[in-house]
Write an enzyme that holds these catalytic residues in place. Sequence first.
Site: not given
Lengths: 427, 482
Positions: B30, B44, B48, B171, B248
Amino acid sequence: MLSNELKQQVQYVDVLVIGAGPAGMAAAIAAREAGVENLLVLEREEHMGGILRQCIHNGFGLHRFKEELTGPEYAQRDIDKVQELGIEVRCGTTVLSVDEHRFVTAISKEKGVQLFEAGAVVLAMGCRERPRGALGTPGSRCAGVYSAGTAQKFVNLEGYMPGKRVVILGSGDIGLIMARRMTLQGAKVLACVEIMPYSGGLNRNIVQCLEDYDIPLLLSHTVVDIEGKDRLSGITIAEVDEKRNPIPGTEQHFDCDTLLLSVGLIPENELTQQAGVELSPATQGAVVDDNLQTSKEGIFACGNVLHVHDLVDFVSAESFRAGKAAAAYVQGKKRQGRFVEMKDGNGVRGVVPQRLMIPEGETEPVQVMFRPAAVYENATVVLTAGGKEIMRQRKRIFTPGEMAELTLKPEAIRQIESDTVTVDILA
Amino acid sequence: MKIIIIGGGVVGCAIARQLSRYEADITLLEGGVDVAEGASKANSAIVHAGFDAKPGTMKAKLNVDGAKMYPRLCQEVGAPYGQPGAMVLAFLPEERATIETLYQQGIENGVEELRIIERDEILQLEPNTNPNVQCALLVPTSGLTSPYELTYALADHAAVNGVTFIMNAFVSQVRKEDGRFVLETTKGEMQADLIVNCAGIGSGELHNQLSDRKVKLIPRKGEYYLLDHVQPLLFTRTMFQCPSKMGKGVLVSPTLHGNTILGPSAEDVEDASDVATTAQALAMVNERSRMTWPGLNLRNVITTFAGIRAHEENGDFIIGAVEGCPGAYETVGVESPGLSAAPAIAELLVGQIASENQLSEKMEWKPAPVRNKPFYAMTLEERVEAVKENADYGAIVCRCEQVTEAEIRAAIRRPVGATTIDGVKRRTRAGMGRCQGGFCSPRVLEILAEELGIDPTQVTKGGGNSQLLVSTIAQAMGKGDA
């Protein structure tokens, strides 16, 4: 509903005080002095004293003790008194809930969950600082943005510096105090930026904390951008118009690693709300009568949880009255009389108390406090009841940064025939 | 076989967990200081239902499949999940056609229980809705999660099954040499037999280093307002507006913690690391949210934040083996509904990896660590027991969200534990309340320094150079050691 096992653990307390800052200590002292034996104070921090512990500057106690003390010195006088009176204070104990029947739950490391039924509760939890999020200031969410009180805690209690090049947003008293404090500790304070056309702090702090150190106070300015990837690297400020919107073209940039926010204090009323106590939108504290009793019988509020004060001396004075009233309540000394509403009029915000009792018997003077909504010079505050003026008082200056206070005398109170009293500032 | 997963977002961690069922030496790299530091922490939080994606696309299939996996997955790993439902609101007469299209699309994608409802029913179900609403698509299967808490839980589960997590290992280069992959990282060079590129907004760049078929990712910033939690909820469902080609649209939604979230904006940006909020976008979010909720009062805002979506030019997810580069797998262009799709992406891709590389399943795959109920959600009886067992439950550190010292220490000691103030905040909610860490951050900092065995001046807000303290007072006054 409590299980039978838990029911047996409920401890009855005559007066339970929540918070051992200046407000809670004064309320407890007054209650004990009024004869309440079964009295308990709960404090979430490990020590008594509340926020005074980190206010190591002087200027406290001028009204109450007629001398200039530091915050810890002021607190120590009350701590000594609390101990002298043998009042039980449980530190490291956080109150989790209060209900309208004055059933209180709390928790601490040593005693675990504690349950109380109180004859009277005094709310004295103090206030908290408005955070950056509440301002909606755009920009990076990097490290280096602190509320002034958090920075004060790091510096004064923990012994660490949160930054070296500092801008202060807001001119509340803690921000002003921290401008001086950071400067004295070797940091460079570049400016204090205030969105309003006047300062939010006491005049003496403007002089002693900014002017004495040549720190510019930029009124009608605000921060419009916060920059920095990991740690703050700079901010942009701009002048604002009358509607407090930034004026394009007035931007100024500061390279800094720290932004301290002193943009207002909010009474900490989560427990108050749980108890179903009515709150005032103007003060964000409880609605109280002249006995500091809230809309729920037997629940009293005082100090910064009721309304944000400028001076601890007034917190103490108010809280002594609350403690005394709580004691009278549990001792069954009921007052008889009728209530009238105290209303914010022209130029006045957050009158406390919001309700006033016109007692049947002897009438005592009542302290009335409020914040001016703007700056007024050579103005008069007038109290009117049903079209009849009952009191007026002239003052050289009213400013939102300083709480206005007046004493409503018994002869004025006895003149009130209407259901409301309005407080106005006449320019 | 040595496998390296690049990227610890929700997708990378879901893949790590799924891969940990197999016999392999798995490492997750990471770039940030913690998992869930990119888009997975700033979105959000909606699971969905899947009516929005174009039928036949990867997005549509993986969204619907993923959403159906959510309730069980969250239960297994100990992550929050709820299914309050959603509505898509139409305010203009011409938007009714959009609602009907979404309805048809949803049916085609396999979304269940969809219904078009009219004004009166909308206002009855969600009384705070703008009364000018005309009709809405009611989506009972729309869900909510906490995207970072889910990511942490997935990472923990992978870690207890042997996956090694290396943070701060960004990376920059990946190439194939003598049949093995060589990765240049900020933690030095590393090698692997198989790689899985889940690098979010950085996945396009890594893809292009491995494949001749270039892709282009566009960083698309979304900004949000977060409002304090109140009871009762202002809206019990996620309230969408009709979608546009940028996404959206602005939604008003409850979170599982009772807060209200408004957003996102959608703006293509140059810099993929630019998560600063802007006055313009926030003003737009405010204005558009008022369309759904005229009673919106920004007085209750506790924070604003921004996230970066990895928008792929052609608008669909790219999931599978990297063409022409055996041993390399990827998830590229995973923008919304990527969170919803993540479990299905992991199942699909790991299935492919396992079968193409003959991975054998482990004899024993350990269950996820049991997650204690948060203190704020405990009953009085549970609190009594908790503090009896561990006195640290008796010290409330974050007063706004009622987070205890016990939980903060536990968050740091988790398999993939918190190492920063933000890491503690997202794992425990300490500092997420209305005072935004004003009171608790000094204590959280102290506990972090103690648990990690570092000096308080080394503790960061969110990794990198985000230290909170610059020196001791003595050092600032030139009296101490620098």
